[in-house]
Design a protein around this motif. Sequence first.
Motif, PDB file in Angstrom:
ATOM      1  N   ARG A  90     -20.442 -64.971  61.815  1.00 47.50           N
ATOM      2  CA  ARG A  90     -21.555 -64.567  60.957  1.00 47.50           C
ATOM      3  C   ARG A  90     -22.231 -65.691  60.158  1.00 47.50           C
ATOM      4  O   ARG A  90     -23.298 -65.880  59.779  1.00 47.50           O
ATOM      5  N   CYS A  92     -21.879 -68.836  60.656  1.00 47.63           N
ATOM      6  CA  CYS A  92     -22.678 -69.917  61.593  1.00 47.63           C
ATOM      7  C   CYS A  92     -24.225 -69.411  61.624  1.00 47.63           C
ATOM      8  O   CYS A  92     -25.028 -70.106  61.730  1.00 47.63           O
ATOM      9  N   LEU A  93     -24.239 -68.171  61.987  1.00 49.51           N
ATOM     10  CA  LEU A  93     -25.846 -67.681  62.272  1.00 49.51           C
ATOM     11  C   LEU A  93     -26.444 -67.629  60.866  1.00 49.51           C
ATOM     12  O   LEU A  93     -27.561 -68.113  60.664  1.00 49.51           O
ATOM     13  N   GLU A  94     -25.659 -67.105  59.944  1.00 48.93           N
ATOM     14  CA  GLU A  94     -26.408 -67.134  58.510  1.00 48.93           C
ATOM     15  C   GLU A  94     -26.834 -68.429  58.137  1.00 48.93           C
ATOM     16  O   GLU A  94     -27.881 -68.631  57.294  1.00 48.93           O
ATOM     17  N   HIS A  96     -27.363 -70.938  59.879  1.00 49.03           N
ATOM     18  CA  HIS A  96     -27.949 -71.814  60.945  1.00 49.03           C
ATOM     19  C   HIS A  96     -27.276 -72.968  61.458  1.00 49.03           C
ATOM     20  O   HIS A  96     -27.882 -74.205  61.764  1.00 49.03           O
ATOM     21  N   LEU A  98     -25.762 -73.145  64.204  1.00 53.35           N
ATOM     22  CA  LEU A  98     -25.841 -73.196  65.580  1.00 53.35           C
ATOM     23  C   LEU A  98     -27.101 -74.023  66.273  1.00 53.35           C
ATOM     24  O   LEU A  98     -27.214 -73.615  67.331  1.00 53.35           O
ATOM     25  N   THR A  99     -27.939 -74.131  65.339  1.00 56.61           N
ATOM     26  CA  THR A  99     -29.308 -74.564  65.880  1.00 56.61           C
ATOM     27  C   THR A  99     -29.465 -75.835  66.617  1.00 56.61           C
ATOM     28  O   THR A  99     -30.446 -75.760  67.417  1.00 56.61           O
ATOM     29  N   VAL A 292     -22.019 -63.994  70.010  1.00 54.80           N
ATOM     30  CA  VAL A 292     -22.890 -64.715  69.284  1.00 54.80           C
ATOM     31  C   VAL A 292     -24.332 -63.755  69.394  1.00 54.80           C
ATOM     32  O   VAL A 292     -25.026 -63.498  68.678  1.00 54.80           O
ATOM     33  N   ASP A 293     -24.659 -63.463  70.742  1.00 56.30           N
ATOM     34  CA  ASP A 293     -25.803 -62.836  71.215  1.00 56.30           C
ATOM     35  C   ASP A 293     -25.840 -61.651  70.600  1.00 56.30           C
ATOM     36  O   ASP A 293     -26.878 -61.023  69.646  1.00 56.30           O
ATOM     37  N   GLY A 297     -27.525 -63.751  67.373  1.00 58.27           N
ATOM     38  CA  GLY A 297     -27.939 -65.073  67.605  1.00 58.27           C
ATOM     39  C   GLY A 297     -28.547 -65.295  68.950  1.00 58.27           C
ATOM     40  O   GLY A 297     -28.627 -64.248  69.492  1.00 58.27           O
ATOM     41  N   PRO A 298     -28.578 -66.772  69.110  1.00 56.74           N
ATOM     42  CA  PRO A 298     -29.122 -66.880  70.565  1.00 56.74           C
ATOM     43  C   PRO A 298     -27.883 -66.380  71.564  1.00 56.74           C
ATOM     44  O   PRO A 298     -26.709 -66.519  71.070  1.00 56.74           O
TER      45      PRO A 298
END
Length: 424
Positions: A90, A92-94, A96, A98-99, A292-293, A297-298
């Motif tokens: 959460r 990491c996605l919030e 960014h 992992l971009t 993640v998906d 997320g991606p």
Amino acid sequence: MKPIFKGVRGAPDILPGEVGRWQRVEAEARRILQDYGYQEIRTPIFERTELFVRGIGEGTDIVEKQMYTFEDRGKESLTLRPEGTAPVIRACLEHHLLTRGGLYKVYYTGPMFRHERPQAGRFRQFHQIGAEAIGVEDPALDAEVLDLLCHLFDTLGVSGWKLHLNSIGDEACRPVFREQFTRYVQAKKEKLCPDCRVRLERNPLRILDCKEEGCRSLVAQAPSPLESLCKDCKTHFHRLQELLGLLKIDYSVNEHLVRGLDYYTRTAFEFVNPALGAQNAIAGGGRYDRLVDEMGGPPMPGIGFAIGMERLLISLPQEEQGEMWIGVFAATLGKEASQLALQIVQGLRRQGVRASLDLEGRSLKSQMRLAHKERYRYTLILGDEELKTGLATLKDMAKGDQEQIPLREVVNRLVSQESRGRAE
RNA sequence: GUGAGCGUAGCUCAACGGUCAGAGCACUGGACUGUGGCUCCAGGGGUUGAGGGUUCAAAUCCCUUCGCUCACCCCA
């Protein structure tokens, strides 16, 4: 006198006498995690309940009956984290993180909360050191993660640990296997133990793990989980085993190893200490290539683990309490001496020397006893005589001899003596 | 959530239903008028988890309750 309050069941205090071990293990783990390229991340100990429901899976034991869930004042449902992976993803996605798309590695430590009945090695508040490596599907990453754990356990001196390894398939082959297995078992369900009849409805794959003789023999004849893997999963698993051979990591394949969290795919593992009793897993984890998906997320594969601190700690060899014999205790007689001692102790502490004095009006004998009990290397004795002659008495508590030193040199002498004492 | 075992001093444990519930360790003091450890002596510490019952008499037997522990389950 009886205390009015007790701590909460299953949430033990960690007392000063044991904190040293915790700190040493945490320091060693941090060092190794950093060597393997992990950075620390700290997430809150609570999250929106929905994060865990979605992340861990609705039908899991954790979500169904083990979560500490409460409503905050804004009527929002929050939950004390029962595990670390969902919050980390959460975060990491919030933010960014992992971009960049490449491999991203983070670790965390801290308390987790699950409302279970406490027993040996199981608590309602317990502590984990966990790590997540996100963005790479190659089994070399799995091997690296397992190597990290082996390395840590060996470094810490955990004796007799065993690695159990399995692959539980992916979204392509697991449902197929589940279907076949369930159909097979359904047909012979009168041979199952009562527990497994319930499992058959709720979570059939758990039957794989049952210890009852009847269920085991039924499972033995049922379709094999590993042979039911799809081609990609098989390849992944075989390659991982090759790499473990290359890295000389001992493991045993346990095709009945099942994990209790829904997000796992492919590689699943547990490090076990057979000496521990019923709760013998000191670390567990696996791959989560869809998580993640699923969390918005991606599509990114990932793998992670969590070490149970409490279980790790009781797996460690008993270290004998190394006698410290460090620092200076100022033993005084009389008010004047006591004031002087206060200044001396202040000076020593500012120079980084462990120092203390009596604040309770104890007798000299009693102060000496205290200095001995608390393992001070030196006792500085200050009384009328010392004040008169300007010479303080310095006793070496380890050797037992003592000498006179001029009062004005006391701090400097002790600072250098103390650093020599430490070196010995 | 289910089952079993156990609750006596700060800790580890004694006490056939029968004097005032004991010991070791720990703590405090003394022997040592100003010197730790070792030894010896003395002292402080308990509503026997709590509540009820049986009994002339309960730490001991019975019930309830709370707590702890272990196991099932599940997992770290």
